[in-house]
Design a protein around this motif. Structure first.
Motif, mmCIF file in Angstrom:
data_model
loop_
_atom_site.group_PDB
_atom_site.id
_atom_site.type_symbol
_atom_site.label_atom_id
_atom_site.label_comp_id
_atom_site.label_asym_id
_atom_site.label_seq_id
_atom_site.Cartn_x
_atom_site.Cartn_y
_atom_site.Cartn_z
ATOM 1 N N VAL A 88 0.837 -1.207 0.000
ATOM 2 C CA VAL A 88 0.000 0.000 0.000
ATOM 3 C C VAL A 88 0.867 1.251 0.000
ATOM 4 C CG1 VAL A 88 -1.717 1.340 1.278
ATOM 5 C CG2 VAL A 88 -1.892 -1.152 1.177
ATOM 6 N N TYR A 89 1.848 1.302 0.905
ATOM 7 C CA TYR A 89 2.589 2.538 1.122
ATOM 8 C C TYR A 89 3.952 2.579 0.442
ATOM 9 C CZ TYR A 89 -0.979 3.464 4.620
ATOM 10 O OH TYR A 89 -2.178 3.681 5.251
ATOM 11 N N GLY A 90 4.364 1.469 -0.162
ATOM 12 C CA GLY A 90 5.660 1.464 -0.810
ATOM 13 C C GLY A 90 6.789 1.577 0.194
ATOM 14 N N SER A 91 7.912 2.131 -0.252
ATOM 15 C CA SER A 91 9.084 2.291 0.602
ATOM 16 C C SER A 91 9.247 3.756 0.980
ATOM 17 C CB SER A 91 10.329 1.789 -0.131
ATOM 18 O OG SER A 91 10.572 2.593 -1.278
ATOM 19 N N THR A 92 10.253 4.037 1.780
ATOM 20 C CA THR A 92 10.506 5.417 2.201
ATOM 21 C C THR A 92 10.745 6.320 1.005
ATOM 22 O OG1 THR A 92 11.446 4.601 4.281
ATOM 23 C CG2 THR A 92 11.991 6.852 3.649
ATOM 24 N N ARG A 93 11.365 5.775 -0.024
ATOM 25 C CA ARG A 93 11.671 6.561 -1.225
ATOM 26 C C ARG A 93 10.422 7.239 -1.797
ATOM 27 N NH1 ARG A 93 14.313 2.790 -4.280
ATOM 28 N NH2 ARG A 93 16.371 3.654 -3.804
ATOM 29 N N GLU A 94 9.311 6.538 -1.805
ATOM 30 C CA GLU A 94 8.081 7.084 -2.386
ATOM 31 C C GLU A 94 7.505 8.238 -1.562
ATOM 32 O OE1 GLU A 94 9.377 4.167 -4.250
ATOM 33 O OE2 GLU A 94 8.298 3.275 -2.560
ATOM 34 N N HIS A 95 8.013 8.421 -0.346
ATOM 35 C CA HIS A 95 7.493 9.467 0.535
ATOM 36 C C HIS A 95 8.505 10.572 0.802
ATOM 37 C CE1 HIS A 95 3.921 7.029 1.606
ATOM 38 N NE2 HIS A 95 4.750 6.033 1.363
ATOM 39 N N LEU A 96 9.694 10.438 0.233
ATOM 40 C CA LEU A 96 10.747 11.420 0.466
ATOM 41 C C LEU A 96 10.610 12.568 -0.529
ATOM 42 C CD1 LEU A 96 13.268 12.026 2.160
ATOM 43 C CD2 LEU A 96 14.621 10.811 0.431
#
Length: 973
Positions: free
Chosen positions: A153-161
């Protein structure tokens, strides 16, 4: 070679701290991986100016900086021979939140779970969730590009950086965020001579090259594999607007995420945040006959967009089958499944989840997959994850030198490739007579597999490498990622050229040395890494020392017990996450005061000391000094490392070599000295309460001036029992253990305990027995304590039964029968001690069990409105449960009980009395316990089973805390 004077000068220039001593360097020589390398120094920078000072020093002296937060990396990312730069102490601020634009800006030392505690009132959430989320810090999550079970659902940290502020290797500041194509090219065209401009120019040259583009798309992992930490993410930068038309705008954050601190030093991090997930969660726990069947069914499950799809294999389930505590968590297990796939759905209503689960079940059954489909909600969902965690813990706690090692545990392939990949994976393991537990993230194509290998042998060291080589070749065959979430570090860096091809690997080297020409940021990670089976914790073929101990360590040596610590850092969680472990770290936030540090220092010296008495080292004493022996680690550490036991053993041998300090001898002989004082309790009480004489006593004894001293009762419990015998009434017989603390200091509680039990219909039988030896144990007088333990076991073993149990009042005393005694007595008594331990109970525990049987009920007590705030004793939490106390206090109708979410109170027997420990003791109390007691007000009663806890509450808040039996006795009809 850097001179000591140069390091001393650096330390003087820093606002923070610089450690060059062997102890701190040793504690930072390892992380949660198999690697070990002694750093040059350890820096605790206070602000950005300190970071720039360190960067300047590294450049001038040709050394390096290894950025570190919680140190939970599994691939050796934060191990190195430069200056470990720990930002976990001071870079911990949440700087800004923008709910309209849905972002938050933080420093790298903010803990993931604590960030979400902050975001929750705003209705937001940072999605990526590692298994270490209660201590993992955002800086480490960015460096590692972390994710977790919810990555589908949320992917990895990269997708939120979204954006980072960083200090580059030349000491200049830079901000990296989203750039439109025009803005990107404008940056590249600048002629300002800045390093920031150079990295933009270089990436345009690399990714603008058609041949490079073709090679990257050909060799990097399949695009549909979302868990991809293979080298620097130039493949993802290629799929941005300057290089691929119609794609998203360029952002260097894609490269920085997963770069493991090798490119720049991050100081601020801007993250995308999501609305809180739906409140309703359901787990469809599908049973299969084999792992292959479960992985094929996983493909079906993923079509219904679950929030997670997690695999639990039969090894984990088998480990919990005969475990009494975990049997209650197996309620949903039918038969002996080869695997269970836990498919999680989060929706707004339970009805939606039921409907989706029905569709999944129907499709799987039509494909001939699965034989049992329980759907669980509410508290039942927690039991499943507890079961999995327990199984993994039992597997991770193998007592000998063979361990489940992280070497091939992080591979990721496309979900549809997973069945074939795992099948071939297991063929390779079978070739070497290995097996691995299968668990984790089936939904994202990643299964964690850890083979059992003895890295202390030359054969095991080579096997470590051989398995890595063969699995790397297999991953490449499926065009997968060798690292899905744990990173490359020095474990997988050696294989990156094989995974992406030599041309692409050279591009990665160009990226590294453009950003960091002098190789000062975390060198030898991702590129130019040394051999993956070098610089390990264990030197292959090194002979294990023969160390004689007083305690028995079942199926292992004391060294092997210390080695059970794998560095996972669970002991670094703060008080905000709850639990007891580790109270001293919670108060100091110093790595030296973690359970991990204590295990590490023992492992180092017991392995490498050339002394005949390998415990004879002040460095060990120093690191173990703030261990409160609370037993939190025994109950909460996933490896069940019992540092309290290790400390007791250490102290015995340390005092053998160095003699016993007077205060230590006084505390250890508490029972004998208190017995003498009890001859004239009034005189003793006057002396310890009078300001002048009390001050002199404390000064002579080494106790804290601001700590009140325990007083004596006018009589002892043993005397009262002799004067107040009760004829047997035919009720259930219980033996009373009259511990030394209740006997002398808390006689009134002992009396009420006896009166309560008698009025409830029990025949209380006192026995003339020796002391518990708790004080002797706490101070390391193991040989003396052993004498008392053997006398108590011999006395009670033949009279105590399930129908006539032994009951105690003070947790730290009575629980020695369950905890220390079985490993302290000689071989001839060990089986008796183990059998006896099964029928020894805290009075709270006994009454709660009797209530469960219906022998005690609410009708025996007066109804009334009364609120109680309950603080549990540390050893009670670790070896029994505070819920027993809560249950009995809830028996009277109208009584409500809140368990204070406190860990250790901070007193811990004599610890809080000692002048050098007083401040830490009170700081621990101020974390949760003292504020909760003050907030309770005058209407609520404060309950605490432990004598030290009640004393600490009195000194810290002025409140009078009662033992639960006092409250229950006062409520009797």
């Amino acid at each position: 070679m850097i001179k000591r004077d140069e390091l001393l000068q650096l330390g003087q220039e820093l606002k923070g701290e610089l450690y060059t001593d062997d102890t701190m360097r040793t504690l930072y020589a390892t992380d949660a991986s198999a690697y070990r390398e002694m750093p040059l120094a350890v820096a605790i920078p206070q602000d950005e100016s300190d970071l720039k000072t360190l960067i300047r020093f590294a450049r001038q002296h040709k050394t390096s900086l290894i950025p570190r937060t919680a140190g939970t990396s599994l691939a050796g990312q934060v191990v190195g021979n430069g200056i470990i730069t720990d930002v976990s102490r001071h870079f911990t601020k949440i700087l800004e939140i923008n709910t309209d634009e849905k972002w938050v800006r933080v420093q790298p030392g903010v803990i993931r779970d604590e960030l979400n505690m902050f975001l929750k009132p705003y209705g937001f959430y940072f999605g990526p969730e590692t298994s270490t989320a209660n201590r993992a810090m955002i800086g480490g999550m960015v460096g590692n590009n972390s994710c977790g079970s919810n990555s589908v659902v949320y992917g990895s940290t990269r997708e939120h950086l979204l954006e980072v502020k960083a200090i580059l290797s030349d000491g200049s500041d830079a901000t990296f965020g989203t750039l439109s194509p025009d803005a990107f090219h404008a940056r590249c065209e600048a002629n300002d001579g800045r390093l920031e401009t150079a990295v933009y120019k270089q990436i345009r040259n690399i990714l603008g090259n058609a041949a490079n583009q073709s090679e990257i798309r050909k060799e990097f992992p399949k695009p549909e594999i979302l868990r991809r930490n293979t080298g620097y993410a130039i493949d993802l930068l290629l799929e941005t607007a300057p290089f691929t038309a119609g794609k998203e705008d360029f952002n260097f954050c894609k490269l920085i995420a997963g770069s493991e601190g090798t490119l720049a030093f991050l100081t601020e991090i801007k993250l995308n945040i999501e609305p809180l997930p739906p409140k309703e969660t359901g787990l469809l726990c599908v049973h299969f006959n084999s792992i292959d069947e479960s992985l094929r069914a996983n493909i079906i499950a993923m079509r219904y967009k679950p929030s997670a799809s997690e695999l639990i294999d039969h090894y984990i389930l088998e480990c919990t089958k005969d475990n009494i505590e975990q049997s209650k968590n197996r309620f949903f297990v039918q038969g002996d499944p080869g695997a269970i796939l836990v498919v999680e759905f989060c929706r707004n209503t339970r009805e939606e989840i039921v409907a989706i689960a029905g569709q999944v079940k129907a499709e799987m059954q039509s494909a001939g997959l699965g034989y049992h489909f329980p759907l669980l909600f509410g508290d039942d969902t927690k039991k499943i994850w507890t079961l999995r965690k327990a199984g993994l813990g039992l597997l991770g706690n193998l007592p000998g030198d063979e361990k489940a090692v992280p070497v091939i545990e992080d591979t990721a392939v496309a979900v549809e490739d997973l069945p074939a990949f795992i099948a071939e994976f297991n063929v390779i393991l079978q070739k070497y007579n290995l097996y691995a537990v299968h668990y984790a993230h089936a939904g994202s194509g990643e299964i964690h597999l850890r083979p059992i290998i003895n890295l202390k042998t030359k054969e095991g060291n080579q096997l470590f490498r051989t398995i890595a080589e063969e699995i790397a070749t297999l991953v490449k065959k499926f065009n997968g990622s060798l690292s899905g979430e744990h990173g490359d570090g020095r474990l997988r860096g050696e294989f990156i050229a094989q995974m992406i091809g030599p041309r692409n690997y050279e591009l990665l080297r160009q990226v590294k040395y453009t950003w960091d020409p002098e190789n000062i940021f975390n060198p030898h990670k991702i590129v130019d890494t040394p051999s993956m089976n070098s610089m390990l914790r264990y030197e292959p073929g090194k002979k294990a020392p023969d160390i004689k101990t007083v305690f028995h360590f079942p199926e292992q040596t004391i060294l092997q017990h210390a080695e059970q610590c794998n560095g996972s850092g669970d002991c670094r969680k703060t008080h905000l996450s709850g639990g007891t472990m580790c109270p001293s770290y919670m108060a100091t936030r110093n790595e030296k005061d973690t359970t991990r540090a204590r295990a590490n220092i023992l492992r180092e010296f017991l392995t490498n000391s050339t002394k005949e008495n390998k415990f004879d080292h002040e460095e060990i004493y120093d690191v173990l000094d703030l261990c409160l022996a609370c037993k939190g680690c025994k109950g909460e550490c996933p490896s069940n490392v019992d540092v309290a036991k290790l400390k007791m053993e250490f102290l015995q041998h340390y005092y053998d070599a160095n003699g016993v300090p007077l205060r230590t001898r006084m505390i250890g002989n508490f029972t004998r000295l208190t017995g003498l004082a009890a001859i004239a309790p009034g005189v003793y009480n006057f002396l310890v309460k009078n300001k002048t004489t009390s001050k002199l006593i404390k000064k002579f004894s080494g106790f804290a001036p601001d700590r009140s001293m325990p007083t004596l009762q006018s009589t002892t419990l043993r005397k009262w029992l002799r004067r107040n015998p009760a004829p047997a009434k035919g009720g259930k017989k219980v033996y009373l253990f009259c511990d030394e603390f209740t006997n002398y200091n808390d006689t009134h509680i002992g009396i009420k305990t006896v009166q309560l039990l008698r009025k409830l219909g029990y025949d209380v039988t006192p026995v003339d027995h020796p002391e518990s030896a708790r004080a002797l144990l706490s101070k390391g007088f193991l040989r003396q304590a052993k004498v008392f333990a053997e006398k108590n076991v011999a006395l009670f073993a033949d009279i105590v039964t399930a129908d006539a149990p032994l009951i105690g009042i003070e947790p730290s005393a009575i629980l020695t029968f369950r905890d220390e005694y079985p490993d302290l007595v000689g071989d001839a008594l060990r089986d008796k001690a183990k059998a006896l331990a099964k029928n020894v109970f805290l009075v709270d525990e006994f009454l709660a069990m009797e209530a469960d049987k219906g022998a005690i009920h609410s009708g025996m007590f007066r109804a009334g409105k009364q609120h109680i705030k309950l603080h549990g004793h540390c050893q009670q939490k670790a070896l029994s449960s505070v819920l027993h106390s809560k249950k009995i206090l809830s028996l009277p109708k109208g009584y409500t009980v809140d368990v204070i979410p406190s860990g250790c109170c901070g007193m811990a027997g004599s610890f809080g009395y000692e002048k050098e420990h007083f401040e830490v003791s009170m700081n621990i109390g101020e974390l949760v316990l003292f504020p909760a007691v003050r907030k309770a007000g005058n209407e609520a009663l404060i309950a605490a089973p432990g004598t030290s806890c009640r004393h600490q509450i009195k000194d810290g808040t002025g409140a009078h805390a009662m033992h639960p039996v006092e409250i229950l006795y006062d409520a009797l009809m």
